[in-house]
Scaffold this motif. Structure first.
Motif, PDB file in Angstrom:
ATOM      1  N   LEU A  37       0.839  -1.267   0.687  1.00 28.06           N
ATOM      2  CA  LEU A  37       0.090  -0.187   0.117  1.00 28.06           C
ATOM      3  C   LEU A  37       0.485   1.429   0.161  1.00 28.06           C
ATOM      4  O   LEU A  37       0.640   2.362  -0.607  1.00 28.06           O
ATOM      5  CB  LEU A  37      -0.952  -0.712   1.271  1.00 28.06           C
ATOM      6  N   ALA A  38       1.758   1.201   0.871  1.00 25.37           N
ATOM      7  CA  ALA A  38       2.606   2.397   0.657  1.00 25.37           C
ATOM      8  C   ALA A  38       2.238   4.156   0.533  1.00 25.37           C
ATOM      9  O   ALA A  38       2.327   4.686   0.325  1.00 25.37           O
ATOM     10  CB  ALA A  38       3.485   2.322  -0.638  1.00 25.37           C
ATOM     11  N   ILE A  39       1.133   3.474   1.694  1.00 25.27           N
ATOM     12  CA  ILE A  39       0.668   4.936   1.873  1.00 25.27           C
ATOM     13  C   ILE A  39       1.326   5.855   2.329  1.00 25.27           C
ATOM     14  O   ILE A  39       1.230   7.273   1.579  1.00 25.27           O
ATOM     15  CB  ILE A  39      -0.084   4.948   3.328  1.00 25.27           C
ATOM     16  N   CYS A  40       2.254   6.203   3.127  1.00 26.56           N
ATOM     17  CA  CYS A  40       3.953   7.474   3.077  1.00 26.56           C
ATOM     18  C   CYS A  40       4.403   7.507   2.121  1.00 26.56           C
ATOM     19  O   CYS A  40       4.618   8.898   2.446  1.00 26.56           O
ATOM     20  CB  CYS A  40       4.272   7.240   5.005  1.00 26.56           C
ATOM     21  N   GLY A  41       3.859   6.745   0.982  1.00 28.79           N
ATOM     22  CA  GLY A  41       5.149   6.552  -0.076  1.00 28.79           C
ATOM     23  C   GLY A  41       6.530   6.951  -0.390  1.00 28.79           C
ATOM     24  O   GLY A  41       7.399   7.367  -0.467  1.00 28.79           O
ATOM     25  N   GLY A  42       6.711   5.813   0.813  1.00 31.07           N
ATOM     26  CA  GLY A  42       8.102   5.441   1.334  1.00 31.07           C
ATOM     27  C   GLY A  42       8.978   6.601   2.001  1.00 31.07           C
ATOM     28  O   GLY A  42      10.487   6.086   2.182  1.00 31.07           O
ATOM     29  N   ARG A  83      10.739  -6.997   7.134  1.00 27.14           N
ATOM     30  CA  ARG A  83      11.583  -5.456   6.532  1.00 27.14           C
ATOM     31  C   ARG A  83      10.683  -4.381   5.607  1.00 27.14           C
ATOM     32  O   ARG A  83       9.544  -4.759   5.225  1.00 27.14           O
ATOM     33  CB  ARG A  83      12.614  -5.969   5.158  1.00 27.14           C
ATOM     34  N   LEU A  84      10.367  -3.319   6.058  1.00 27.93           N
ATOM     35  CA  LEU A  84       9.570  -2.178   5.140  1.00 27.93           C
ATOM     36  C   LEU A  84      10.585  -2.272   3.208  1.00 27.93           C
ATOM     37  O   LEU A  84      11.753  -1.459   3.169  1.00 27.93           O
ATOM     38  CB  LEU A  84       9.574  -1.297   5.931  1.00 27.93           C
ATOM     39  N   THR A  85       9.739  -2.689   2.696  1.00 29.96           N
ATOM     40  CA  THR A  85      10.281  -2.342   1.358  1.00 29.96           C
ATOM     41  C   THR A  85      10.651  -1.163   0.669  1.00 29.96           C
ATOM     42  O   THR A  85      11.509  -1.519  -0.180  1.00 29.96           O
ATOM     43  CB  THR A  85       9.282  -3.268   0.294  1.00 29.96           C
TER      44      THR A  85
HETATM   45 FE1  FES Z   1       5.359   3.614   4.516  1.00 26.99          FE
HETATM   46 FE2  FES Z   1       7.177   2.336   3.186  1.00 26.99          FE
HETATM   47  S1  FES Z   1       6.119   3.018   2.187  1.00 26.99           S
HETATM   48  S2  FES Z   1       6.704   2.789   5.510  1.00 26.99           S
END
Ligand code: FES
Length: 105
Positions: A37-42, A83-85
């Motif tokens: 989902l990557a809600i925070c955009g990475g 891990r957080l991808t």
């Molecule tokens: Fe939010 Fe990786 S996209 S922690």
């Protein structure tokens, strides 16, 4: 370019040929892997890009830094290979890597 296989929570595989330097999160999104989902955009703030790295690849991929480790505590079903991808930059050494997407909701 390294080839990476993502497996979603239903067991479906997605193959990605990835430019080194991209994150695993970007690679997964580029090939439409569900569940990343990557809600925070990475920005390492949401944990919705959570996935599991097989033990055989642990040395190549490495572990989380302190900031990622704290954010991983927010993730569902954290395990030893979590891990957080968005925090894993793809390298040539990751050719053949298999990544299991966690249940991110
Ligand atoms: Fe939010 Fe990786 S996209 S922690």
């Amino acid at each position: 370019m390294p080839k990476i296989t993502f497996i979603d929570v239903d067991g479906t595989s997605y193959e990605a040929t990835v430019d080194a330097g991209l994150s695993l999160m970007e690679a997964a999104i580029n090939v439409g892997v569900p569940g990343v989902l990557a809600i925070c955009g990475g920005s390492c703030a949401c944990s919705t890009c959570h996935a599991y790295i097989d033990d055989a690849w642990a040395t190549v991929v490495g572990g989380p830094n302190d900031i990622e480790d704290a954010t991983l505590d927010l993730a569902n079903d954290r395990r030893s290979g979590s891990r957080l991808t968005c925090q894993v930059a793809v390298t040539a050494a990751m050719d053949g890597l298999v990544v299991h997407v966690a249940k991110n909701d």
